[in-house]
Design a protein around this motif. Sequence first.
Motif, PDB file in Angstrom:
ATOM      1  N   LEU A 478       0.820  -1.209   0.000  1.00 24.10           N
ATOM      2  CA  LEU A 478       0.000   0.000   0.000  1.00 24.10           C
ATOM      3  C   LEU A 478       0.855   1.261   0.000  1.00 24.10           C
ATOM      4  O   LEU A 478       0.357   2.342  -0.339  1.00 24.10           O
ATOM      5  CB  LEU A 478      -0.915  -0.005   1.239  1.00 24.10           C
ATOM      6  CG  LEU A 478      -1.938  -1.145   1.272  1.00 24.10           C
ATOM      7  CD1 LEU A 478      -2.720  -1.096   2.575  1.00 24.10           C
ATOM      8  CD2 LEU A 478      -2.889  -1.036   0.085  1.00 24.10           C
ATOM      9  N   LEU A 479       2.107   1.134   0.397  1.00 25.60           N
ATOM     10  CA  LEU A 479       2.954   2.327   0.463  1.00 25.60           C
ATOM     11  C   LEU A 479       3.151   2.980  -0.921  1.00 25.60           C
ATOM     12  O   LEU A 479       2.965   4.194  -1.059  1.00 25.60           O
ATOM     13  CB  LEU A 479       4.292   1.974   1.096  1.00 25.60           C
ATOM     14  CG  LEU A 479       4.231   1.636   2.595  1.00 25.60           C
ATOM     15  CD1 LEU A 479       5.607   1.281   3.121  1.00 25.60           C
ATOM     16  CD2 LEU A 479       3.661   2.811   3.372  1.00 25.60           C
ATOM     17  N   PRO A 480       3.531   2.228  -1.944  1.00 27.05           N
ATOM     18  CA  PRO A 480       3.641   2.872  -3.257  1.00 27.05           C
ATOM     19  C   PRO A 480       2.325   3.453  -3.736  1.00 27.05           C
ATOM     20  O   PRO A 480       2.285   4.521  -4.369  1.00 27.05           O
ATOM     21  CB  PRO A 480       4.116   1.745  -4.179  1.00 27.05           C
ATOM     22  CG  PRO A 480       4.660   0.711  -3.283  1.00 27.05           C
ATOM     23  CD  PRO A 480       3.958   0.830  -2.000  1.00 27.05           C
ATOM     24  N   VAL A 481       1.234   2.769  -3.403  1.00 27.83           N
ATOM     25  CA  VAL A 481      -0.069   3.303  -3.798  1.00 27.83           C
ATOM     26  C   VAL A 481      -0.289   4.644  -3.124  1.00 27.83           C
ATOM     27  O   VAL A 481      -0.731   5.632  -3.766  1.00 27.83           O
ATOM     28  CB  VAL A 481      -1.176   2.295  -3.414  1.00 27.83           C
ATOM     29  CG1 VAL A 481      -2.547   2.877  -3.729  1.00 27.83           C
ATOM     30  CG2 VAL A 481      -0.963   0.990  -4.151  1.00 27.83           C
ATOM     31  N   ALA A 482       0.028   4.696  -1.834  1.00 28.97           N
ATOM     32  CA  ALA A 482      -0.139   5.956  -1.118  1.00 28.97           C
ATOM     33  C   ALA A 482       0.776   7.031  -1.711  1.00 28.97           C
ATOM     34  O   ALA A 482       0.387   8.206  -1.816  1.00 28.97           O
ATOM     35  CB  ALA A 482       0.160   5.740   0.363  1.00 28.97           C
ATOM     36  N   GLY A 483       1.971   6.650  -2.093  1.00 30.67           N
ATOM     37  CA  GLY A 483       2.883   7.610  -2.700  1.00 30.67           C
ATOM     38  C   GLY A 483       2.331   8.176  -3.989  1.00 30.67           C
ATOM     39  O   GLY A 483       2.387   9.392  -4.235  1.00 30.67           O
TER      40      GLY A 483
ATOM     41  N   ALA B 115       7.129  -8.819  -9.884  1.00 28.20           N
ATOM     42  CA  ALA B 115       5.805  -8.302 -10.221  1.00 28.20           C
ATOM     43  C   ALA B 115       5.641  -6.875  -9.708  1.00 28.20           C
ATOM     44  O   ALA B 115       5.090  -6.007 -10.410  1.00 28.20           O
ATOM     45  CB  ALA B 115       4.733  -9.215  -9.624  1.00 28.20           C
ATOM     46  N   GLY B 116       6.133  -6.630  -8.509  1.00 26.03           N
ATOM     47  CA  GLY B 116       6.031  -5.282  -7.959  1.00 26.03           C
ATOM     48  C   GLY B 116       6.826  -4.284  -8.782  1.00 26.03           C
ATOM     49  O   GLY B 116       6.333  -3.178  -9.101  1.00 26.03           O
ATOM     50  N   ALA B 117       8.036  -4.691  -9.136  1.00 29.90           N
ATOM     51  CA  ALA B 117       8.865  -3.792  -9.938  1.00 29.90           C
ATOM     52  C   ALA B 117       8.229  -3.533 -11.292  1.00 29.90           C
ATOM     53  O   ALA B 117       8.200  -2.392 -11.792  1.00 29.90           O
ATOM     54  CB  ALA B 117      10.259  -4.397 -10.107  1.00 29.90           C
ATOM     55  N   GLY B 118       7.670  -4.576 -11.924  1.00 31.90           N
ATOM     56  CA  GLY B 118       7.034  -4.404 -13.225  1.00 31.90           C
ATOM     57  C   GLY B 118       5.836  -3.481 -13.142  1.00 31.90           C
ATOM     58  O   GLY B 118       5.634  -2.596 -13.991  1.00 31.90           O
ATOM     59  N   LEU B 119       5.040  -3.672 -12.098  1.00 31.71           N
ATOM     60  CA  LEU B 119       3.840  -2.847 -11.945  1.00 31.71           C
ATOM     61  C   LEU B 119       4.212  -1.372 -11.781  1.00 31.71           C
ATOM     62  O   LEU B 119       3.697  -0.492 -12.493  1.00 31.71           O
ATOM     63  CB  LEU B 119       3.040  -3.331 -10.742  1.00 31.71           C
ATOM     64  CG  LEU B 119       1.860  -2.445 -10.352  1.00 31.71           C
ATOM     65  CD1 LEU B 119       0.790  -2.473 -11.434  1.00 31.71           C
ATOM     66  CD2 LEU B 119       1.272  -2.883  -9.026  1.00 31.71           C
ATOM     67  N   LEU B 146       6.773  -2.908 -21.067  1.00 35.30           N
ATOM     68  CA  LEU B 146       7.599  -3.994 -20.528  1.00 35.30           C
ATOM     69  C   LEU B 146       7.263  -4.243 -19.057  1.00 35.30           C
ATOM     70  O   LEU B 146       7.135  -5.394 -18.597  1.00 35.30           O
ATOM     71  CB  LEU B 146       9.074  -3.630 -20.686  1.00 35.30           C
ATOM     72  CG  LEU B 146      10.063  -4.644 -20.109  1.00 35.30           C
ATOM     73  CD1 LEU B 146       9.977  -5.963 -20.872  1.00 35.30           C
ATOM     74  CD2 LEU B 146      11.486  -4.099 -20.169  1.00 35.30           C
ATOM     75  N   GLY B 147       7.110  -3.149 -18.323  1.00 30.97           N
ATOM     76  CA  GLY B 147       6.773  -3.292 -16.898  1.00 30.97           C
ATOM     77  C   GLY B 147       5.461  -3.995 -16.704  1.00 30.97           C
ATOM     78  O   GLY B 147       5.342  -4.914 -15.878  1.00 30.97           O
ATOM     79  N   PHE B 148       4.469  -3.608 -17.458  1.00 25.25           N
ATOM     80  CA  PHE B 148       3.172  -4.277 -17.310  1.00 25.25           C
ATOM     81  C   PHE B 148       3.246  -5.734 -17.752  1.00 25.25           C
ATOM     82  O   PHE B 148       2.564  -6.600 -17.174  1.00 25.25           O
ATOM     83  CB  PHE B 148       2.096  -3.521 -18.085  1.00 25.25           C
ATOM     84  CG  PHE B 148       1.636  -2.270 -17.383  1.00 25.25           C
ATOM     85  CD1 PHE B 148       1.116  -2.347 -16.097  1.00 25.25           C
ATOM     86  CD2 PHE B 148       1.738  -1.028 -17.983  1.00 25.25           C
ATOM     87  CE1 PHE B 148       0.697  -1.199 -15.440  1.00 25.25           C
ATOM     88  CE2 PHE B 148       1.321   0.113 -17.333  1.00 25.25           C
ATOM     89  CZ  PHE B 148       0.804   0.031 -16.046  1.00 25.25           C
ATOM     90  N   GLY B 149       4.054  -5.995 -18.761  1.00 30.64           N
ATOM     91  CA  GLY B 149       4.229  -7.397 -19.169  1.00 30.64           C
ATOM     92  C   GLY B 149       4.852  -8.226 -18.079  1.00 30.64           C
ATOM     93  O   GLY B 149       4.400  -9.342 -17.765  1.00 30.64           O
ATOM     94  N   ILE B 150       5.896  -7.677 -17.484  1.00 32.68           N
ATOM     95  CA  ILE B 150       6.544  -8.397 -16.379  1.00 32.68           C
ATOM     96  C   ILE B 150       5.562  -8.572 -15.226  1.00 32.68           C
ATOM     97  O   ILE B 150       5.508  -9.628 -14.586  1.00 32.68           O
ATOM     98  CB  ILE B 150       7.799  -7.628 -15.933  1.00 32.68           C
ATOM     99  CG1 ILE B 150       8.852  -7.684 -17.039  1.00 32.68           C
ATOM    100  CG2 ILE B 150       8.355  -8.194 -14.643  1.00 32.68           C
ATOM    101  CD1 ILE B 150      10.063  -6.795 -16.764  1.00 32.68           C
ATOM    102  N   LEU B 155       2.412 -11.849 -11.896  1.00 35.88           N
ATOM    103  CA  LEU B 155       1.138 -12.056 -11.213  1.00 35.88           C
ATOM    104  C   LEU B 155       0.718 -13.514 -11.292  1.00 35.88           C
ATOM    105  O   LEU B 155       0.312 -14.118 -10.292  1.00 35.88           O
ATOM    106  CB  LEU B 155       0.081 -11.155 -11.850  1.00 35.88           C
ATOM    107  CG  LEU B 155      -1.240 -11.050 -11.083  1.00 35.88           C
ATOM    108  CD1 LEU B 155      -1.017 -10.400  -9.732  1.00 35.88           C
ATOM    109  CD2 LEU B 155      -2.258 -10.258 -11.888  1.00 35.88           C
ATOM    110  N   THR B 156       0.832 -14.093 -12.461  1.00 35.79           N
ATOM    111  CA  THR B 156       0.460 -15.505 -12.592  1.00 35.79           C
ATOM    112  C   THR B 156       1.393 -16.391 -11.765  1.00 35.79           C
ATOM    113  O   THR B 156       0.955 -17.357 -11.132  1.00 35.79           O
ATOM    114  CB  THR B 156       0.511 -15.933 -14.051  1.00 35.79           C
ATOM    115  OG1 THR B 156       1.819 -15.639 -14.566  1.00 35.79           O
ATOM    116  CG2 THR B 156      -0.508 -15.199 -14.874  1.00 35.79           C
ATOM    117  N   ALA B 157       2.681 -16.018 -11.776  1.00 34.38           N
ATOM    118  CA  ALA B 157       3.617 -16.820 -10.975  1.00 34.38           C
ATOM    119  C   ALA B 157       3.315 -16.696  -9.489  1.00 34.38           C
ATOM    120  O   ALA B 157       3.424 -17.671  -8.737  1.00 34.38           O
ATOM    121  CB  ALA B 157       5.053 -16.388 -11.270  1.00 34.38           C
ATOM    122  N   ASN B 158       2.920 -15.488  -9.088  1.00 30.17           N
ATOM    123  CA  ASN B 158       2.571 -15.327  -7.682  1.00 30.17           C
ATOM    124  C   ASN B 158       1.337 -16.137  -7.317  1.00 30.17           C
ATOM    125  O   ASN B 158       1.261 -16.706  -6.229  1.00 30.17           O
ATOM    126  CB  ASN B 158       2.330 -13.849  -7.375  1.00 30.17           C
ATOM    127  CG  ASN B 158       3.629 -13.097  -7.202  1.00 30.17           C
ATOM    128  OD1 ASN B 158       4.506 -13.543  -6.461  1.00 30.17           O
ATOM    129  ND2 ASN B 158       3.787 -11.982  -7.882  1.00 30.17           N
TER     130      ASN B 158
END
Lengths: 616, 241
Positions: A478-483, B115-119, B146-150, B155-158
């Motif tokens: 949630l932190l990045p979302v808040a950012g 996934a977080g980095a891609g998003l 590219l980020g959304f693709g990753i 996401l599926t892997a998670n």
Amino acid sequence: MVNRMTTFQPLRRPARPPQKVGRRGAARWRRAVIAWWLLLASAGVDAQVPPQLPAGGAALVMTPQTPVDLPVPVTVSAAFDPPTVRPGEKTFYRVTVDSATASVQWPEQISAPTELKFGPAAHGQIARAQNNQLHLLSSLVCAVRPTGAGRFTVSNGTVNVAGRMVNIPAASLEMGTNAPFRPPARQLWLETSATNLFQGQSFRVRVWLPARMGNQIEALRELQFNGGGLITDKTTLRQTGETLTVDGQPRTALLCEIMATPMATGPLTFSAQGFSAGSEFIGPVIFRGPVSFPGGPANYVLHVSDPMTLNVRPLPAAGELPGFTGAIGSFSNPPPQLAAHRLRVGEPVHLQLAFYGEDGQPRHLALVPPTTRDWQMIADQPPGNGFTLIPQTDESKATPAIPFCYFDPTKAKYVDLSIPALPVTVLGESLPVQLATTDAETPTAPPLKLSGLAPTPGHSMASLTPLQLQGWFVGVQLLPVAGFLALWQWDRRRRFLEAHPELVRRRQARRALRREWPKLRRAIAAADTPAFVQHAVTAMKIAVAPQYPANPQALVCADVLAQLAGAEPGDSTAEAVRKLFAAADAQFSKSAPAPAGLLELQADLTAALLKLEEKL
Amino acid sequence: MATGAAAAPDAFFTQGIALNQAGQLPEAAAAYQKSLAIRPAAGTLVNLGITEWQSGHAGAAILAWEQARGMDPFDARAIANLAFARAVTQVNAPELKWFETASTWLPANAWVWLAGAGLWLGVGMLTLPAFFRRRKTSGQQALAALGFGIFLLGLTANVGVVSRAEIGFVLKRNAPLLLTPTHTGEVISTLTAGEAVRRVRVRGDYYFIRTANEAGWIQRDQLGLLFSAPTAPLKTARPSP
């Protein structure tokens, strides 16, 4: 009308389809060949012959049984031993039949004069081997006490022997004060190690057979005890020839010691009986002191002892501990010994247990192993006390504790002697560490095997649980979302302020005005008139600048007065503003001194500034 | 203090190796457990699996190696030992769905960071130029794609990682599969140590599991989940003859 009748026809085998002659002939030929081969094969087979015994072997196999001599007619004898007694002395009435006890039906009562008081009758049997024959001898004996003087005769009676009535000869007893002195009749002496016992408590019974005249020790055979509720362990029989003191006189006697156990409670009366058998000793006998043995054939005489009464108490039910199996006495045990403390599942290990009695001799005590799923327990064969333990699972950390207690009759309480649990390490069943390849397609492939140990911990993580499954990690997301939300809000605000610059100017003016207030207060406190004038004018310019808008430095007194709504020429606030601006302008002149009394305008100045600040 | 805390898992790890080489397998397993409790590591899990295997605990060994492979999918020892153990025990590897298979390509935690980095890369490339009043370049848009693709791949892997969390391995040999979640429940069948199952639900001390052929209840202590830390030395029972 048609009368329909159902008739049952016998089932007929359907006719075989015709076979070809050639196939039928081949089958016959095949059966003939098989039969021919069977005949040929049986030609070389001999009939099984039972194993033959060597010459004289039958005699080794067949042990001849000693024939039993059954005399006809049966001989019966009866006599008092001794035949003459003095008053108060005791004699024994003894009847002997040369037949088996099983065939003798002794009379219920012995018809005798009333002056003779018969005690309980004891009867027994003994076998004698003579001339390759067994001669059986049955005997009945009663202790008799005459109550009056005189000669008494037990008249002829009958005894049923094998269905035939046989006469018992008469026997006479003479009792008188003038009777010649005779040594008292030999009888067994009975002695016990204890008379006050608990049920199940073993005790030692001593039976003495006094020696005959001339110190001749005789064997005592067919020893048995009369009276119920008592069991004896004949494996504990010990025989010794000893000299003991009776009535101050040394007497030599044969001592038979045996262990007995009362199984009933309450007063328990019992007596001993046995046959004196000359020198026919059976089993080891230890003789102490000078003794002699009778010669010639043995004269079998049935002897009895006086009855003895034991007081047998039941075991107390209160205080019984787990693991009581009936052990009574006083026992000790050294620490249990386990053969191995590290073993695998299914691997037997021996638990060595030992118990010792009061005399220090090892004892076999029946321990009941506990029921557990983790261990299989196999008790040792008696007289061993140990167990073979087989772990069934490697969850076991210790051997099972074996509850055991005994009853101590001297303390009259139960004593715990449980076997404690011993720590063990149980490993699981071993698994292979290499698997030979059986793939025929790749015979050269290396066999599958267990790898070696990793030398370093390698790739590590904070937890085995992945971040996806940890709640805090979801919170962190949630932190990045808040950012991003904050960034969006900042952008909106920025755009709004860009569309409304007056808000920015007023905010800046308020901020600058807040900074001027402390400066004014410091100038007033320091009575610094020039500084007071300068900061007062600056503050007023800042306060009115957003209203135009204009740079504060570009504003003059009239601009300030214009914002002071309602400022009249005679108004003190307006007047103070004018004076302050005038003084500020005069500061540019080097010769013009600062007019006095300007610091007194601070009240009017404050009112003017507050009024201007309200508009911001 | 921090040095001591960091040195402790290594000390237990080294101690475990020494105890293993000395043949003191339960003590070695305990040392590895302590090291894992402080800081789980793939090498520690591999060694724990070897120790458990040598102790005769095939189920616990397979679980440890699976966990090691979950932590480091490229650990050659874990992969080889799993193949060896399954050849010996004749049990199959768990049947994975496609997204679960994808989740095994990288360590479980790597997927979540990826996934977080891609998003946030995609979101950032789309929004930050506007915030900073820069013109969106084609490179930024490509990076956002590219980020959304990753992110989608991650996401599926998670989802696969979360799904794999229900995979467990039978720890005890001939573990009974019960019809009801009670200790007197009727035994449907017995499971082989190391057999892979899926946990469906939990009731008390029992898991409802599904094997390749059947479903039933099993006691908790007879099943080790893929992503659960072993809390106690894992034991097996000798089958009753």
